[in-house]
Design a protein around this motif. Structure first.
Motif, PDB file in Angstrom:
ATOM      1  N   THR A  19      -4.932   3.748  -7.954  1.00 17.85           N
ATOM      2  CA  THR A  19      -3.855   3.182  -7.136  1.00 17.85           C
ATOM      3  C   THR A  19      -4.322   1.945  -6.371  1.00 17.85           C
ATOM      4  N   SER A  20      -5.595   1.912  -6.003  1.00 14.66           N
ATOM      5  CA  SER A  20      -6.138   0.738  -5.304  1.00 14.66           C
ATOM      6  C   SER A  20      -6.150  -0.487  -6.214  1.00 14.66           C
ATOM      7  N   GLN A  30      -7.227   0.771   0.672  1.00 16.91           N
ATOM      8  CA  GLN A  30      -6.832   1.967  -0.074  1.00 16.91           C
ATOM      9  C   GLN A  30      -8.043   2.857  -0.343  1.00 16.91           C
ATOM     10  N   GLN A  88      -9.027   4.641   2.785  1.00 19.59           N
ATOM     11  CA  GLN A  88      -8.111   5.749   3.051  1.00 19.59           C
ATOM     12  C   GLN A  88      -8.443   6.951   2.182  1.00 19.59           C
ATOM     13  N   ASN A 135       0.398   3.832  -3.192  1.00 20.78           N
ATOM     14  CA  ASN A 135      -0.647   4.866  -3.022  1.00 20.78           C
ATOM     15  C   ASN A 135      -0.168   6.276  -3.361  1.00 20.78           C
ATOM     16  N   PHE A 147      -7.388   7.484  -6.273  1.00 22.14           N
ATOM     17  CA  PHE A 147      -7.432   6.398  -5.287  1.00 22.14           C
ATOM     18  C   PHE A 147      -7.982   5.118  -5.914  1.00 22.14           C
ATOM     19  N   ASP A 203      -2.577  10.078   0.547  1.00 23.58           N
ATOM     20  CA  ASP A 203      -3.278  10.259   1.823  1.00 23.58           C
ATOM     21  C   ASP A 203      -2.848  11.548   2.518  1.00 23.58           C
ATOM     22  N   GLY A 263       0.819  -1.212   0.000  1.00 29.25           N
ATOM     23  CA  GLY A 263       0.000   0.000   0.000  1.00 29.25           C
ATOM     24  C   GLY A 263       0.846   1.253   0.000  1.00 29.25           C
TER      25      GLY A 263
END
Length: 497
Positions: free
Chosen positions: A100-101, A140, A143, A63, A97, A67, A59
């Protein structure tokens, strides 16, 4: 005066709110660990821990640091005239997100066999690693929602999402371990992540947080400022993790695994139990500072207020730990861990200086000065690594505690100089008078801990704790008007009756 007082109240309210959340999350973590240990034993706990560590590592690598950079970008567009920009920023972040997840999940699926062999020295856990790839996706995405709530400073929604997500996960995963034991490890991780995602998504919608998916190219182009800053912040986190890992390897080579366990226990006390004050403060402080960081006087006021509250809140905690360290450590662990008392005693003194450097350090991130932030991360981590190696080499665990104290003094001096030279931002002179009095309180508690046990030592411990608590309450009252606040509360209650 009233606006200043309101600012201090805002800081204290946010700190108490998220301090409570952190305490609750720590309790949940302790309960979960207890049940896992009870139902599947040390081996099962080891498997679970390694799988979760794998999720966290992949992660962190995938990511793009969104965040933290996302919080800054949302908060920077928080003014009423920037509402359209804020909506677009939220949508860009939401799309990034998602990307990237999915990327993190696919990467974990593809590399599952290699990771199983590397982590467990056996390919038998390949399917388990593939299973937790699903959990990575939901973590993810969760977040992403939390980042949006934090950037918008929807503190109530953010607190609820943290609390209820973790609590629901605890309630539903513990029975799985009871009935299915080892077979429950992967399902429990997936279900826990899914529940957190569902709860957080529901709360985000209740907070009127409506976003849309954008085209990939559009989101990637518009998200470049977030991505560039995020990658730098992510690199700094990886550097910190690597330094911590190397320090543990060094301790293991000199003192063995037992010493590593003791080091980690002391580190948890300093950075989790005591450090929860910083975690609680940072949740609100970062977006709040970002909104005013380009207005010098407002930025100075925000940093000074945060440093003041951090100092007066953490001071009693430090003095209590210094005075009662052996009892606290025995309650948290066992008598075998009393060997970390010297490490904690020295190290916790450094937390006083960290309270101040913590408030100043956020200026670099709020400014988006990613190159300087990365350079300071490398420099300060090099100093920490060197001091820890020398401290343990010549003083064992107690030497490590001393090295933490020296490091935080150097860190405060360095970050103060950098922020002053780079941004013309510094704390007012009267603040350092308050810091000096705080140091005296800590030194008094530190000195009493070396006295011979007896009624005299106990009496002095109680006296130092009482004086420190009164000292903090007095200064909080000066800024917040606590007497007036309590008086108004009593009048309201009497009026209701």
């Amino acid at each position: 005066m009233m606006s200043d007082r309101q600012g201090y109240k805002t800081i204290l309210k946010a700190t108490s709110l998220f301090g409570g959340v952190q305490v609750f999350n720590i309790i949940i973590s302790l309960v979960r660990s207890k049940f896992i240990a009870l139902f599947i034993g040390p081996t099962g706990m080891g498997i679970s821990s390694l799988l979760v560590a794998t999720i966290n590592l992949v992660g962190a690598l995938t990511n793009l640091g969104l965040d933290r950079s996302g919080v800054k970008e949302i908060a920077a567009n928080g003014a009423p005239e920037c509402q359209d920009d804020q909506v677009e920023t939220l949508s860009v972040l939401h799309t990034l997100f998602w990307l990237t997840s999915i990327f993190g999940m696919i990467l974990l699926l593809i590399s599952a066999q290699w990771i199983s062999l590397w982590v467990f020295e056996d390919t038998a856990y390949t399917n388990a690693v593939r299973g937790v790839a699903i959990a990575l996706f939901f973590r993810q995405m969760t977040q992403g929602k939390l980042t949006q709530l934090q950037g918008l400073r929807r503190l109530g929604g953010l607190a609820k999402a943290n609390l209820w997500g973790n609590f629901m996960a605890l309630l539903l995963t513990v029975p799985l371990y009871y009935f299915y034991q080892f077979d429950a490890i992967v399902p429990a991780i997936i279900i826990g992540s899914l529940l957190s995602f569902i709860v957080t998504t529901y709360i985000a919608k209740r907070e009127s947080l409506h976003v849309r998916l954008m085209g990939i190219n559009d989101a990637w182009q518009k998200g470049q400022p977030m991505i560039q800053l995020g990658v730098m912040l992510s690199l700094s986190s990886i550097i910190t993790l690597v330094v911590g890992y190397l320090i543990q390897l060094f301790i293991s080579s000199i003192g063995g695994l037992g010493q590593v366990g003791l080091y980690n226990a002391g580190f948890v006390i300093l950075n989790t139990y005591v450090g929860l004050v910083f975690t609680a403060m940072g949740t609100d402080y970062f977006p709040r500072l970002t909104e005013v960081v380009d207005q010098l006087e407002k930025a100075r006021s925000a940093v000074a207020a945060q440093a003041f509250v951090a100092l007066v809140l953490i001071l009693p905690i430090i003095v209590i730990f210094l005075s009662l360290a052996p009892w606290i450590i025995e309650v948290l662990y066992t008598k075998e861990f009393l060997a970390i008392v010297p490490m904690v005693t020295w190290g916790i003194l450094g937390m006083l200086f960290k309270a101040v450097s913590f408030s100043l350090g956020y200026v670099l991130i709020a400014k988006g000065d990613s190159n300087l932030f990365l350079k300071t991360t490398v420099g300060f981590n090099a100093i920490l690594f060197t001091l820890n190696i020398l401290g343990y080499r010549f003083g064992g665990l107690e030497g490590l505690g001393m090295s933490f104290l020296v490091y935080y003094i150097i860190h405060l001096s360095g970050i103060s100089l950098i922020v002053k030279k780079r941004y013309q931002l510094q704390l007012p002179g009267r603040f350092f008078g308050l810091l000096g009095l705080g140091i005296l309180c800590c030194l008094a508690a530190f000195g009493v801990s070396f006295m011979a046990p007896g009624i005299g030592q106990i009496s002095l411990r109680v006296l130092v704790i009482a004086i420190t608590c009164l000292f903090s309450l007095y200064h909080l009252d000066q800024k917040l008007g606590l007497k007036e606040l309590f008086s108004n509360q009593l009048k309201r209650r009497n009026g209701d009756h």
